[in-house]
Enzyme design. Structure first.
Site, PDB file in Angstrom:
ATOM      1  N   HIS A  75       0.840  -1.202   0.000  1.00 62.53           N
ATOM      2  CA  HIS A  75       0.000   0.000   0.000  1.00 62.53           C
ATOM      3  C   HIS A  75       0.874   1.250   0.000  1.00 62.53           C
ATOM      4  O   HIS A  75       1.719   1.411   0.872  1.00 62.53           O
ATOM      5  CB  HIS A  75      -0.919   0.017   1.234  1.00 62.53           C
ATOM      6  N   TYR A 203      -9.085   5.264   7.846  1.00 63.80           N
ATOM      7  CA  TYR A 203      -9.236   5.506   9.287  1.00 63.80           C
ATOM      8  C   TYR A 203     -10.200   6.675   9.412  1.00 63.80           C
ATOM      9  O   TYR A 203      -9.954   7.742   8.829  1.00 63.80           O
ATOM     10  CB  TYR A 203      -7.906   5.920   9.924  1.00 63.80           C
ATOM     11  N   PRO A 295      -4.056   0.076  18.937  1.00 64.76           N
ATOM     12  CA  PRO A 295      -3.770  -0.397  17.571  1.00 64.76           C
ATOM     13  C   PRO A 295      -3.851   0.656  16.468  1.00 64.76           C
ATOM     14  O   PRO A 295      -3.523   0.354  15.323  1.00 64.76           O
ATOM     15  CB  PRO A 295      -4.833  -1.483  17.357  1.00 64.76           C
ATOM     16  N   LYS A 299       1.151  -0.376  15.067  1.00 64.58           N
ATOM     17  CA  LYS A 299       2.544  -0.493  15.506  1.00 64.58           C
ATOM     18  C   LYS A 299       2.858  -1.754  16.317  1.00 64.58           C
ATOM     19  O   LYS A 299       4.029  -2.134  16.436  1.00 64.58           O
ATOM     20  CB  LYS A 299       2.929   0.734  16.383  1.00 64.58           C
ATOM     21  N   TYR A 386       4.279   6.086  10.343  1.00 61.21           N
ATOM     22  CA  TYR A 386       3.412   4.980   9.939  1.00 61.21           C
ATOM     23  C   TYR A 386       4.190   3.908   9.184  1.00 61.21           C
ATOM     24  O   TYR A 386       3.998   2.711   9.427  1.00 61.21           O
ATOM     25  CB  TYR A 386       2.251   5.513   9.080  1.00 61.21           C
TER      26      TYR A 386
HETATM   27  P1  FAD Z   1       1.679 -12.353  21.360  1.00 59.14           P
HETATM   28  O1  FAD Z   1       1.210 -12.343  19.960  1.00 59.14           O
HETATM   29  O2  FAD Z   1       0.720 -12.027  22.439  1.00 59.14           O
HETATM   30  O3  FAD Z   1       2.320 -13.779  21.624  1.00 59.14           O
HETATM   31  C1  FAD Z   1       2.687 -14.213  22.905  1.00 59.14           C
HETATM   32  C2  FAD Z   1       2.633 -15.731  22.938  1.00 59.14           C
HETATM   33  O4  FAD Z   1       3.057 -16.175  24.227  1.00 59.14           O
HETATM   34  C3  FAD Z   1       1.225 -16.267  22.757  1.00 59.14           C
HETATM   35  O5  FAD Z   1       1.220 -17.259  21.767  1.00 59.14           O
HETATM   36  C4  FAD Z   1       0.831 -16.797  24.125  1.00 59.14           C
HETATM   37  O6  FAD Z   1      -0.046 -17.904  24.056  1.00 59.14           O
HETATM   38  C5  FAD Z   1       2.194 -17.174  24.687  1.00 59.14           C
HETATM   39  N1  FAD Z   1       2.230 -17.176  26.157  1.00 59.14           N
HETATM   40  C6  FAD Z   1       1.655 -16.286  27.006  1.00 59.14           C
HETATM   41  N2  FAD Z   1       1.923 -16.624  28.286  1.00 59.14           N
HETATM   42  C7  FAD Z   1       2.675 -17.732  28.244  1.00 59.14           C
HETATM   43  C8  FAD Z   1       3.233 -18.556  29.245  1.00 59.14           C
HETATM   44  N3  FAD Z   1       3.075 -18.276  30.543  1.00 59.14           N
HETATM   45  N4  FAD Z   1       3.935 -19.633  28.871  1.00 59.14           N
HETATM   46  C9  FAD Z   1       4.119 -19.931  27.548  1.00 59.14           C
HETATM   47  N5  FAD Z   1       3.592 -19.179  26.549  1.00 59.14           N
HETATM   48  C10 FAD Z   1       2.880 -18.100  26.894  1.00 59.14           C
HETATM   49  N6  FAD Z   1      -1.669  -4.811  16.636  1.00 59.14           N
HETATM   50  C11 FAD Z   1      -1.840  -4.109  15.548  1.00 59.14           C
HETATM   51  O7  FAD Z   1      -0.867  -3.525  15.057  1.00 59.14           O
HETATM   52  N7  FAD Z   1      -3.096  -4.041  14.960  1.00 59.14           N
HETATM   53  C12 FAD Z   1      -4.176  -4.702  15.478  1.00 59.14           C
HETATM   54  O8  FAD Z   1      -5.272  -4.635  14.945  1.00 59.14           O
HETATM   55  C13 FAD Z   1      -4.021  -5.431  16.636  1.00 59.14           C
HETATM   56  N8  FAD Z   1      -5.067  -6.078  17.207  1.00 59.14           N
HETATM   57  C14 FAD Z   1      -4.858  -6.785  18.368  1.00 59.14           C
HETATM   58  C15 FAD Z   1      -5.922  -7.428  18.988  1.00 59.14           C
HETATM   59  C16 FAD Z   1      -5.751  -8.133  20.185  1.00 59.14           C
HETATM   60  C17 FAD Z   1      -6.918  -8.818  20.847  1.00 59.14           C
HETATM   61  C18 FAD Z   1      -4.455  -8.172  20.779  1.00 59.14           C
HETATM   62  C19 FAD Z   1      -4.239  -8.912  22.089  1.00 59.14           C
HETATM   63  C20 FAD Z   1      -3.403  -7.527  20.143  1.00 59.14           C
HETATM   64  C21 FAD Z   1      -3.592  -6.829  18.948  1.00 59.14           C
HETATM   65  N9  FAD Z   1      -2.529  -6.172  18.301  1.00 59.14           N
HETATM   66  C22 FAD Z   1      -2.716  -5.470  17.189  1.00 59.14           C
HETATM   67  C23 FAD Z   1      -1.195  -6.203  18.784  1.00 59.14           C
HETATM   68  C24 FAD Z   1      -0.370  -7.273  18.086  1.00 59.14           C
HETATM   69  O9  FAD Z   1      -1.166  -8.353  17.731  1.00 59.14           O
HETATM   70  C25 FAD Z   1       0.721  -7.636  19.051  1.00 59.14           C
HETATM   71  O10 FAD Z   1       1.553  -6.504  19.229  1.00 59.14           O
HETATM   72  C26 FAD Z   1       1.558  -8.833  18.629  1.00 59.14           C
HETATM   73  O11 FAD Z   1       0.793 -10.014  18.684  1.00 59.14           O
HETATM   74  C27 FAD Z   1       2.768  -8.987  19.565  1.00 59.14           C
HETATM   75  O12 FAD Z   1       3.390 -10.201  19.346  1.00 59.14           O
HETATM   76  P2  FAD Z   1       4.081 -10.985  20.541  1.00 59.14           P
HETATM   77  O13 FAD Z   1       4.647 -12.201  19.907  1.00 59.14           O
HETATM   78  O14 FAD Z   1       4.981 -10.073  21.278  1.00 59.14           O
HETATM   79  O15 FAD Z   1       2.909 -11.337  21.548  1.00 59.14           O
HETATM   80  C1  DHB Z   2      -5.344  -3.384  10.983  1.00 60.83           C
HETATM   81  C2  DHB Z   2      -5.243  -3.129  12.304  1.00 60.83           C
HETATM   82  C3  DHB Z   2      -4.768  -1.910  12.718  1.00 60.83           C
HETATM   83  O1  DHB Z   2      -4.655  -1.643  14.016  1.00 60.83           O
HETATM   84  C4  DHB Z   2      -4.395  -0.928  11.824  1.00 60.83           C
HETATM   85  O2  DHB Z   2      -3.958   0.257  12.276  1.00 60.83           O
HETATM   86  C5  DHB Z   2      -4.472  -1.210  10.493  1.00 60.83           C
HETATM   87  C6  DHB Z   2      -4.963  -2.422  10.060  1.00 60.83           C
HETATM   88  C7  DHB Z   2      -5.863  -4.686  10.529  1.00 60.83           C
HETATM   89  O3  DHB Z   2      -6.180  -5.524  11.375  1.00 60.83           O
HETATM   90  O4  DHB Z   2      -5.976  -4.889   9.324  1.00 60.83           O
END
Ligand code: FAD
Ligand code: DHB
Length: 391
Positions: A75, A203, A295, A299, A386
Site C-alpha cells: 500500500h 481511518y 492499535p 505499531k 506509519y
Molecule cells: P503475542 O502475539 O501475544 O504472543 C505471545 C505468545 O506467548 C502467545 O502465543 C501466548 O499464548 C504465549 N504465552 C503467554 N503466556 C505464556 C506462558 N506463561 N507460557 C508460555 N507461553 C505463553 N496490533 C496491531 O498492530 N493491529 C491490530 O489490529 C491489533 N489487534 C490486536 C488485537 C488483540 C486482541 C491483541 C491482544 C493484540 C492486537 N494487536 C494489534 C497487537 C499485536 O497483535 C501484538 O503486538 C503482537 O501479537 C505482539 O506479538 P508478541 O509475539 O509479542 O505477543
Molecule cells: C489493521 C489493524 C490496525 O490496528 C491498523 O492500524 C491497520 C490495520 C488490521 O487488522 O488490518
C-alpha cells in the site's frame, strides 16, 4: 525430571518468539520455544494486518517472505476521514516507503512452517512455565508437558510471552518501572469474505466514534468500530455491525460497502503500556511482554519485530565475543518503543471520540486535523512514523 539444554530458551510462539527463533537459527544459535497454547489456537487469533518495511526486511532475512511477496498487498498510501474532511496520506511519495497488508495470522503461519521445516524445537501446550535463576550465568525454565514436569537449561531466556505472560512478572517489582494509560473505549473487529470497501485503508472519525476499514486480501475485509468498554460481542449481530459501520463511513464509501456473514468478531480494549528495563540479568523481554500500544497506528506487531531484530543481533554479538549489544539492548529497544508509543497515542487521540470531553478539546482535535490537511510537513511526520522509523 527430564532436562534438556539449549542456548536461548524462548517463551511464547507469537510473532516475536517465532521471528526471534528464526533469526537466532540463522546466526547458528540453538533455541527452543515453549508455548502454552496449541499451534491451532495461536493461528486462530485474528490480530494485526499492516507490516512496516523494516518488518518485511526481517522476514526476508530469515527466508520467510515468499508468500508475503506473492499474496501481501503493498500500500502506497491510506485515507483519513474526519467528519466531512478527507485526506490521503501518500506514504510512498512522502517517505519513499510503502507498507504491506498481510495478516499477523499469515506471518505466524509462515514462521511456524519455516520452523518445522528447519527441525527447530517448539513445545506447544507447555503449561506452568516458570523462569529461574535469572541473575546467574545459568538460568533455566521449569514447565509441565504431557503430565510431566520438565526442566530446560539455557544461557539466556527471551520473554516473548505477550502482555499476560509470566516473564515480566519474574522481574523484581523494585526493578521494573511501569508506564500505563488505559483508554475509555475498545475496538470491535469483524472479519468477512467480502470485497474491501476501498483499495486503501480508511481511518475515520465521526461524532459517533472511530472506524477503520482494512483488509486481508482483495476478497477478505477487516473492519473495526470504536465501542464502549462494557460492550459484549454477543450483542453485536452482523447486521448491527454493518449498519453502524455504514452510518459512520463517508457517504460515497457507504454506498460501496459490501456486507456478508462474519468469519470472526471480537472486542479488544485499548491500552498504552511500557515496562522498563527490557532486560534483567539473563532475561530479555520483547514485544507485547514489554509494551502495548493502542492499535490505531498499526505499531504493535511491528515493534515486536524490531525488538527481536535488535535482540537477535545482541545475542549473535555475545556468541561472537562481545557483550556490548546485550548491555545496550534495553536502551536501544526502548528508544524506538517510546516513539511508537507516542505515535500510537497521538493517532488514537486524534481519531477517536472521547466521551465527556469538552467542546474546547473537540475543536482542538478538528483544528489539528485541518492543520494536517494543509501541511505537507505534518503529513510527512505522520507518514514516516506509519511506515516505520529506521531500526
Ligand atoms: P503475542 O502475539 O501475544 O504472543 C505471545 C505468545 O506467548 C502467545 O502465543 C501466548 O499464548 C504465549 N504465552 C503467554 N503466556 C505464556 C506462558 N506463561 N507460557 C508460555 N507461553 C505463553 N496490533 C496491531 O498492530 N493491529 C491490530 O489490529 C491489533 N489487534 C490486536 C488485537 C488483540 C486482541 C491483541 C491482544 C493484540 C492486537 N494487536 C494489534 C497487537 C499485536 O497483535 C501484538 O503486538 C503482537 O501479537 C505482539 O506479538 P508478541 O509475539 O509479542 O505477543
Ligand atoms: C489493521 C489493524 C490496525 O490496528 C491498523 O492500524 C491497520 C490495520 C488490521 O487488522 O488490518
Amino acid at each position: 525430571m527430564p532436562t534438556t539444554r539449549t542456548q536461548v530458551a524462548i517463551v511464547g510462539a507469537g510473532p516475536s518468539g517465532l521471528l526471534l527463533g528464526a533469526l537466532l537459527a540463522r546466526a547458528g544459535i540453538a533455541n527452543v520455544i515453549l508455548e502454552q497454547r496449541s499451534g491451532d489456537y495461536v493461528l486462530s487469533r485474528i490480530r494485526a494486518g499492516v507490516l512496516e518495511h523494516v518488518t518485511v526486511e526481517l522476514l526476508e532475512q530469515v527466508g520467510c517472505a515468499q508468500r508475503l511477496h506473492a499474496e501481501g498487498l503493498p500500500h502506497a498510501g491510506f485515507e483519513l476521514a474526519f467528519d466531512e474532511l478527507r485526506l490521503r496520506i501518500a506514504l510512498q511519495e512522502l517517505t519513499g516507503h510503502r507498507v504491506v497488508v498481510y495478516g499477523q495470522t499469515e506471518v505466524t503461519r509462515d514462521l511456524m512452517g519455516h520452523r518445522a521445516a528447519a527441525g527447530l524445537d517448539t513445545v506447544y501446550e507447555a503449561t506452568d512455565v516458570r523462569p529461574h535463576d535469572l541473575e546467574s550465568a545459568r538460568p533455566w525454565l521449569s514447565y509441565r508437558h504431557g503430565g510431566t514436569e520438565h526442566r530446560l537449561d539455557c544461557d539466556f531466556i527471551a520473554g516473548c510471552d505477550g502482555f499476560h505472560g509470566v516473564c515480566r512478572t519474574a522481574i523484581p517489582a523494585g526493578v521494573l518501572k511501569v508506564f500505563e494509560k488505559a483508554y475509555p473505549f475498545g475496538w470491535l473487529g469483524l472479519l468477512a469474505d467480502t470485497e474491501p470497501v476501498a483499495e486503501e485503508l480508511i481511518y475515520g472519525h465521526t461524532e459517533a466514534g472511530f472506524h477503520l476499514c482494512s483488509m486481508r486480501s482483495r476478497t477478505r475485509s477487516r473492519y473495526y468500530l470504536q465501542c464502549r468498554l462494557d460492550e459484549r460481542v454477543e450483542d453485536w449481530s452482523d447486521q448491527r455491525f454493518w449498519d453502524t459501520l455504514r452510518g459512520r463511513l463517508p457517504a460515497e464509501a457507504a454506498a460501496r460497502l459490501h456486507t456478508g456473514p462474519s468469519l470472526e468478531k471480537s472486542i479488544a480494549p485499548l491500552r498504552s503500556f511500557v515496562a522498563e528495563p527490557m532486560r534483567h540479568g539473563r532475561l530479555f523481554l520483547a514485544g507485547d511482554a514489554a509494551h502495548i500500544v493502542p492499535p490505531t497506528g498499526a505499531k504493535g506487531l511491528n515493534l515486536a519485530a524490531t525488538d527481536v531484530g535488535l535482540l537477535a543481533q545482541a545475542l549473535a554479538e555475545h556468541y561472537g565475543g562481545s557483550d556490548a549489544g546485550i548491555a545496550h539492548y534495553s536502551q536501544r529497544a526502548l528508544a524506538r518503543v517510546w516513539k511508537g508509543e507516542r505515535f500510537s497515542w497521538w493517532m488514537t487521540t486524534l481519531m477517536h471520540q472521547f466521551e465527556g470531553e469538552g467542546r474546547f478539546e473537540r475543536r482542538v482535535r478538528r483544528a489539528e486535523f485541518e492543520y494536517l490537511c494543509g501541511s505537507r510537513a505534518a503529513q510527512t511526520a505522520l507518514a514516516e512514523n506509519y511506515v516505520g522509523l529506521p531500526l
